[in-house]
Design an enzyme around this catalytic site. Structure first.
Site, PDB file in Angstrom:
ATOM      1  N   CYS A  57      37.508 -81.969  19.470  1.00  0.00           N
ATOM      2  CA  CYS A  57      37.907 -81.609  20.857  1.00  0.00           C
ATOM      3  C   CYS A  57      36.598 -80.864  21.631  1.00  0.00           C
ATOM      4  O   CYS A  57      35.634 -80.668  20.991  1.00  0.00           O
ATOM      5  CB  CYS A  57      38.755 -80.153  20.906  1.00  0.00           C
ATOM      6  SG  CYS A  57      40.262 -80.606  20.183  1.00  0.00           S
ATOM      7  N   GLU A  59      36.071 -78.374  23.649  1.00  0.00           N
ATOM      8  CA  GLU A  59      35.955 -76.862  23.323  1.00  0.00           C
ATOM      9  C   GLU A  59      35.231 -76.731  22.130  1.00  0.00           C
ATOM     10  O   GLU A  59      34.380 -75.819  22.041  1.00  0.00           O
ATOM     11  CB  GLU A  59      37.342 -76.225  23.388  1.00  0.00           C
ATOM     12  CG  GLU A  59      38.047 -76.385  24.737  1.00  0.00           C
ATOM     13  CD  GLU A  59      39.017 -77.568  24.480  1.00  0.00           C
ATOM     14  OE1 GLU A  59      39.966 -77.528  25.562  1.00  0.00           O
ATOM     15  OE2 GLU A  59      38.698 -78.589  23.903  1.00  0.00           O
ATOM     16  N   CYS A  93      41.910 -75.140  19.245  1.00  0.00           N
ATOM     17  CA  CYS A  93      40.927 -74.741  20.158  1.00  0.00           C
ATOM     18  C   CYS A  93      41.176 -73.200  20.828  1.00  0.00           C
ATOM     19  O   CYS A  93      40.106 -72.460  20.690  1.00  0.00           O
ATOM     20  CB  CYS A  93      40.751 -75.716  21.096  1.00  0.00           C
ATOM     21  SG  CYS A  93      39.483 -76.974  20.478  1.00  0.00           S
TER      22      CYS A  93
END
Length: 141
Positions: A57, A59, A93
């Site tokens: 991801c 993040e 996340c």
């Protein structure tokens, strides 16, 4: 950390990272940028993989960049993606952000046109489990 200049810088960094995302399977590109208390900005993008569960991801990429550059605390984070809906951080996340941020940390959600909504981490991850819980347990509290 919510002043207009900081938000503009976060948006620019996240947008640049999003443009570099590797998303050949979903076509859903995401960029994220965070700022540390000293004003340093770190960005990341999503990186897909043919073995879907091993993608990364945006993040997580931004957090990794922060750690690699010596940072340990998130003052604010912004996530930018396309589409009409809000692209808030996924559950994993949210927990990653929690490792380096407190409940009042701003989480900004943006689209290509700009900011769509802001949250606190507490709104996205209520009653969260974080390092402070482990610290209290170790100290016998």
């Amino acid at each position: 950390m919510s002043d207009a200049a900081t938000l503009d810088a976060l948006f620019a960094a996240a947008r640049t990272a999003r443009a570099r995302a590797y998303a050949p399977y979903s076509g859903f590109t995401v960029g994220a940028a965070l700022v540390t208390p000293d004003g340093a900005i770190h960005a990341g993008c999503n990186v897909e993989n043919a073995a879907y569960p091993v993608g990364v991801c945006a993040e997580a990429g931004a957090i990794s960049a922060m750690i690699a550059n010596g940072g340990r605390r998130i003052a604010a984070i912004l996530v930018v993606a396309g589409g009409e809906g809000l692209c808030t951080p996924c559950g994993a996340c949210r927990q990653r952000i929690r490792e380096f941020a407190g409940p009042d940390t701003p989480v900004y959600v943006a689209g290509p046109e700009g900011l769509r909504r802001s949250f606190t981490l507490e709104e996205l991850l209520p009653a969260s489990f974080g390092p402070d819980v482990l610290d209290a347990a170790r100290s016998g509290a």
